[in-house]
Structures are given as structure tokens and as C-alpha cells.
Design a protein around this motif. Structure first.
Motif, PDB file in Angstrom:
ATOM      1  N   PRO A  28      -0.730  17.723 -61.438  1.00 49.02           N
ATOM      2  CA  PRO A  28      -0.426  17.383 -62.828  1.00 49.02           C
ATOM      3  C   PRO A  28      -1.680  17.030 -63.621  1.00 49.02           C
ATOM      4  CG  PRO A  28       0.955  16.156 -61.289  1.00 49.02           C
ATOM      5  CD  PRO A  28      -0.112  16.801 -60.488  1.00 49.02           C
ATOM      6  N   SER A  29      -1.631  17.295 -64.911  1.00 46.55           N
ATOM      7  CA  SER A  29      -2.723  16.899 -65.798  1.00 46.55           C
ATOM      8  C   SER A  29      -2.181  16.785 -67.211  1.00 46.55           C
ATOM      9  CB  SER A  29      -3.861  17.921 -65.763  1.00 46.55           C
ATOM     10  OG  SER A  29      -3.463  19.134 -66.369  1.00 46.55           O
ATOM     11  N   ARG A  30      -2.905  16.071 -68.034  1.00 44.45           N
ATOM     12  CA  ARG A  30      -2.520  15.965 -69.441  1.00 44.45           C
ATOM     13  C   ARG A  30      -2.602  17.324 -70.130  1.00 44.45           C
ATOM     14  NH1 ARG A  30      -4.829  11.272 -67.852  1.00 44.45           N
ATOM     15  NH2 ARG A  30      -3.826   9.311 -68.529  1.00 44.45           N
ATOM     16  N   MET A  48       0.516  19.218 -69.288  1.00 43.51           N
ATOM     17  CA  MET A  48       1.655  18.666 -70.013  1.00 43.51           C
ATOM     18  C   MET A  48       1.615  19.074 -71.480  1.00 43.51           C
ATOM     19  SD  MET A  48       4.484  17.122 -70.005  1.00 43.51           S
ATOM     20  CE  MET A  48       4.563  16.389 -68.354  1.00 43.51           C
ATOM     21  N   TYR A  89       3.208  12.680 -69.547  1.00 46.13           N
ATOM     22  CA  TYR A  89       2.304  12.810 -68.403  1.00 46.13           C
ATOM     23  C   TYR A  89       2.446  11.627 -67.460  1.00 46.13           C
ATOM     24  CZ  TYR A  89      -1.861  12.474 -65.561  1.00 46.13           C
ATOM     25  OH  TYR A  89      -2.699  12.318 -64.484  1.00 46.13           O
TER      26      TYR A  89
END
Length: 296
Positions: free
Chosen positions: A169-171, A174, A197
Motif C-alpha cells: 500500500p501507498s498514498r 490510494m 490510506y
């Protein structure tokens, strides 16, 4: 009581924390938000994308809806602050079973179910397998149907399934997903990206195991849609890049007592993108179809 006929006195603005509640169902702790009173009950079930939650999906609607009904906005098991469950035999029926049991635990005999995306398929599963608990359905960008001409998997489904893959996951991931999910890029604020996020990385592996990207096979609900007897409102955006509006046409064809409302220049997240219009649409539909037992 018919939706739209009762108003509550003015009160302090509803917040995520002031409405927060927990209930334990079969050993599983379920988190939900509650506002409003009265015999009319709305159960709102959010979508299954990373970072989704009940308040995140329906927080902009709960204040107005709760002026006319008792509103229960749930976190799906494995999302938000709800415990995860084992998804055995499919991804929709287990959730439906949990929420039917939750209604019993809260002393609610029947509810109208508003479901977004994955939550729409959960609403369908409740109407199919717990028909005595469901008054009406509102299906928003719902899973559980069949695309008539969209390419599968869709652009949005690919983004959902790849969110936890690769570097994780990452900003940036997102932000890209939110910009794809909604028609107006101006709605994708830094605050919204940060909120979604942080929600997507909360809870570690147990939380991720509950996400739709875990790849649990979906039950073929589309084969049984003709058995649904309750009045059903289908709501879609024509620029939905996760579930194309051809899915809405299929649901309209298969569900016996259904009507469809399409919003132009709108993506998947109709309750957020068209908050005021969506809320009025839902309340009008409920008012036109009074709650009560449905004939077999």
C-alpha cells in the motif's frame, strides 16, 4: 411509520466517535455507527475496496437519513473496527449471516438495506437468505450481477486487487484509486487520501485478509435474483469504472420489483459524489414503498 414523515429536534452534529457502537455476534465483535430513532431501520453496508469503512462510505449521508429513521452504518467484518471472519463458501453470504444475527442482537425485526459495491451484494444475499429480515433494498454500484458488455476484470477491479501487491500500500496508490473511482478529481483531497490510506494499513495482516483483494470466490448471486420480492432501488453513476452501469441494467432486468436511477458525470461512490441528491432519492423511495411484510 413511513420514511420522510418524522423529523427529530435539532442536535449537535453527528461525528464518527459520537455514533460509534460495538455489538458481539457469535463471538465476532462488529463495529457500527448508530443515529436516529424509531421503528424504521436502515442498515447501510459499505464497499470492499482497501481503506473502506462504514463511516467513510456513508458518513456524509447519516445526518439527514437519521432525521427520518434509525440508521445503522456497519463496518464489514475485517474492515474498519470490526473483527475479521473466515469467509467460507463465498464472500457475501457469510457477511449477510453476520448482519442478520446483528439485527437480532439489537432487537431489530426488519430493516431496509442500503448496500454500496460489495455491500450491495451483501444486501442481495440478505434478501435471498434472510428474506424475513429485509423490507427494501437500495443497491448502489452493486456487485452480485453480471456485466453485459464491460470488460472484466474492470480497471477498478484491477486497482483493488493490486493495492496490496508489489511494494504494498501507498498514498500514491490510494490517490490513483480514488481518482479512478470518482468522476470529479477535485473530490480527491489530501485529507481523503490520508484517511483512506491510514484505514487501509490499520490492523495489519488480519485486516488485509478481510479485504476483497484476498481473492475469495464470489457466490453466483445473479442466478437467484428472480427470487427477490422486496422493492428495490438501483442507483449507479454512468462513469463508474469499477462496476459499469451495464451491471445495473442486468439487475433491473432480473429483480422483479426494481427501478433504476442513473447519475451522469458520477463514478462508483454515489453517496459521496452526489450526497444531497442521493439522500433525497433514498428517502423518496422509502416513502413511496412503506415498510412491512412482503407477500411470497
Amino acid at each position: 411509520m413511513t420514511a420522510g414523515t418524522r423529523e427529530q429536534p435539532a442536535h449537535e452534529p453527528l461525528t464518527r466517535e459520537s455514533t460509534s457502537r460495538f455489538v458481539t455476534v457469535g463471538g465476532t465483535r462488529i463495529h457500527y455507527h448508530e443515529a436516529g430513532t424509531g421503528p424504521e431501520v436502515l442498515l447501510c453496508v459499505h464497499g470492499g475496496a482497501p481503506g473502506a469503512s462504514g463511516w467513510g462510505n456513508f458518513g456524509t449521508n447519516i445526518a439527514e437519513l437519521s432525521r427520518h429513521a434509525r440508521v445503522l452504518v456497519v463496518d464489514l467484518p475485517g474492515y474498519g473496527r470490526s473483527d475479521a471472519i473466515e469467509l467460507s463458501g463465498g464472500k457475501y453470504r457469510p457477511y449477510a449471516d453476520v448482519f442478520a444475527a446483528m439485527l437480532s442482537e439489537l432487537g431489530v425485526e426488519r430493516a431496509s438495506v442500503v448496500g454500496l459495491a460489495t455491500g450491495g451484494a451483501v444486501a442481495l444475499a440478505m434478501a435471498l437468505h434472510h428474506a424475513d429480515r429485509v423490507d427494501r433494498l437500495v443497491l448502489v454500484s452493486s456487485a452480485g450481477g453480471v456485466p453485459l458488455f464491460s470488460t472484466m476484470p474492470s480497471e477498478g477491479q484491477k486497482a483493488i486487487r493490486s493495492y496490496y501487491a508489489g511494494e504494498g500500500p501507498s498514498r500514491e496508490k490510494m490517490r490513483a484509486y480514488l481518482r479512478m473511482m470518482m468522476f470529479d478529481p477535485g473530490l480527491v483531497t489530501d485529507e481523503l487520501v490520508e484517511e483512506r490510506y491510514l484505514e487501509s494499513v490499520a490492523g495489519g495482516e488480519e485486516r488485509r485478509a478481510g479485504a476483497e483483494s484476498a481473492g475469495v470466490p464470489a457466490e453466483p448471486l445473479w442466478q437467484e435474483l428472480g427470487r427477490i420480492k422486496v422493492p428495490t432501488l438501483i442507483v449507479w453513476g454512468t462513469e463508474n469504472r469499477v462496476q459499469g452501469f451495464d451491471n445495473a441494467l442486468f439487475l433491473l432486468k432480473q429483480i422483479p420489483d426494481a427501478q433504476l436511477h442513473l447519475f451522469k458525470r458520477t463514478g462508483l461512490w454515489v453517496p459521496y459524489e452526489r450526497a444531497a441528491e442521493f439522500t433525497r432519492l433514498v428517502l423518496g423511495f422509502l416513502a413511496e414503498h412503506p415498510a412491512g411484510p412482503t407477500a411470497a
